[in-house]
Scaffold this motif. Sequence first.
Motif, PDB file in Angstrom:
ATOM      1  N   TYR A  23       0.556  -1.260  -0.067  1.00 20.12           N
ATOM      2  CA  TYR A  23       0.223  -0.174   0.683  1.00 20.12           C
ATOM      3  C   TYR A  23       0.687   1.633   0.059  1.00 20.12           C
ATOM      4  CZ  TYR A  23      -3.525   3.006   1.739  1.00 20.12           C
ATOM      5  OH  TYR A  23      -4.611   4.437   1.321  1.00 20.12           O
ATOM      6  N   TYR A  84      -9.134  -2.131  -3.974  1.00 15.98           N
ATOM      7  CA  TYR A  84      -7.248  -2.836  -4.491  1.00 15.98           C
ATOM      8  C   TYR A  84      -7.705  -2.651  -5.802  1.00 15.98           C
ATOM      9  CZ  TYR A  84      -5.396  -2.848   0.032  1.00 15.98           C
ATOM     10  OH  TYR A  84      -4.229  -2.677   1.714  1.00 15.98           O
ATOM     11  N   CYS A 174      -0.610  -2.207  -6.934  1.00 12.97           N
ATOM     12  CA  CYS A 174      -2.514  -2.733  -6.636  1.00 12.97           C
ATOM     13  C   CYS A 174      -2.400  -4.029  -7.032  1.00 12.97           C
ATOM     14  CB  CYS A 174      -3.524  -2.039  -7.347  1.00 12.97           C
ATOM     15  SG  CYS A 174      -3.504  -0.268  -7.321  1.00 12.97           S
ATOM     16  N   MET A 177      -0.880  -5.790  -4.154  1.00 13.01           N
ATOM     17  CA  MET A 177      -1.917  -5.522  -2.769  1.00 13.01           C
ATOM     18  C   MET A 177      -3.058  -5.945  -2.462  1.00 13.01           C
ATOM     19  SD  MET A 177      -1.280  -1.328  -2.785  1.00 13.01           S
ATOM     20  CE  MET A 177      -3.322  -0.845  -2.396  1.00 13.01           C
ATOM     21  N   TRP A 178      -3.677  -6.147  -3.467  1.00 12.98           N
ATOM     22  CA  TRP A 178      -5.016  -8.051  -3.765  1.00 12.98           C
ATOM     23  C   TRP A 178      -4.003  -8.665  -3.542  1.00 12.98           C
ATOM     24  CZ3 TRP A 178      -5.649 -11.827  -6.292  1.00 12.98           C
ATOM     25  CH2 TRP A 178      -6.789 -12.899  -6.451  1.00 12.98           C
TER      26      TRP A 178
END
Length: 391
Positions: A23, A84, A174, A177-178
Amino acid sequence: MTDITTLSFAQKSRRLSPMYAAYFTLFGVFTPYLARYLTAQGLTPQQIGVIVATVFGVNVFAPFLFTLISDRTGQRLPLIRIGYVLMGVFYLLALKSGDFFWYLTVFGLFGVFMSAVLPQMEGVALIVLGKDRSRYGQIRLWGSAGYVVIVWTLGAALDRYPVTILPVIGAVLCGLMWASTWLIPKETRLRAEDRTASKGLENAFIDWPQVVILMAVVFLWQLGLAPYNTFFDLFLKDRGFSATTIGFLISFGSICEIVVFLFIASWFQRFSERLLIVFALGITVVRWVLLANLEQSFALALLIQGMHALTFGVVHSVAIHRVGRLFPPSRQGFGQGLYVSMGMGVGLICGNLIAGWLWQGTGIVYWFAAAMALVATLLAYYGFKPIRSQG
C-alpha cells in the motif's frame, strides 16, 4: 480457520507486513510525483492544487463507505480487496490523455478507494495485533520501507524515463496489494456475541472531548503537511536539485521514520502520548521554518528530512495508538475512519487548496505549514488529557 489469538507477534507480522508494504509503496509512486505528472500533462499549479486537494479531500466521506458495512459485519478483507482492484483500474485510466476535468475525475475516484481501504487496513491490523497493539509501528515500518525503495528508485528512473511510467507501476502495485490480503487470517472480525455485548455500551466508554481535540490536532498537522506532500518535489527542483537527489531526500525522510517505528513501542512505555506528540509537533515547526529558508544546501535538506521521523513517524503513531484506546474494538473501523477523514480528508483538502493558492515557488507555503504546526503543538499541550483505555 485461523485463531488469531494464538498467533505470535512474528506470525502476525509476516501476515500483515506485505499489505502495508504494498500500500505505501503505491503511496510512494503517487504522492511525491503526482504534481510532476500533472505538470507534464500541461496543468497549472492551481489546477494541480485542486486535483490533489480532491484526491485527499474525498477522505472526508470515503472512509465511511466501507466502515458502516465493516463495523456491522466485521468483514473487512472483502471490502479491502474490492478497493484495491478499483484503485488499479482508475490509476490505469490516467494514461489516457485528457483535460483538467478528466484528471480530476480519474484521480478523484482513485482517491475515493485509496482512502476507503486505509481505515479498514488499520482496523484489521489492530484486531490481529490485539494485545500487541503497541507494536503497531513494527508492522507499519514495512510500509515506510516500501515507500523508501520506490521513491528513491523512481527518482532515478524519472531522470531517464517519461512520467507515464507512473500509472503503470501504480496499477501493478494495486495487484500486489490485492494478492497480499490472502496472507491475512480470514477470522479477523469480531465474533457476533462480542459485538452484541458491546452494543449500547460503546458510546459510554468513548471520551468524546478527547476525540475532538485529537481530531483538531490531526487536522492542523495535516494542513501543514499538505504543502510538503504536494510541492516538495517542485520546490527542490526549482532550487536545482536533480530528480535522483530529490528521490533520495524523500526516501531518507522515510528511512528516519522507520527508525521511529522500531522504537515507538518502547517509547509508549516510557513517555505519555501527550509528551511524545507535543515534542514531535514542536520539531515539526522548526522543520518547516528551515525548509522555508532552504536554497541549495544538500546538508540542510538532509537535516530537514531527518526531522520527518518526528513530523510523521511519531505523530502518526501517537494518533493511531490514541484512536485504538479511545474507541472500543467494535468501533475501531469508525475511529480509524474518523482519523483518516479529519486528517487526510479535511486537513489535506484545505491544506492543498491553500498551498495551491500560495504557491509561487517560494518558501511562503512552508511558513504557513509552520504556523499550523505551532497551533497544533499548543492545542496538544493544553488539550491532551489521560483517557480510559478500551483494552
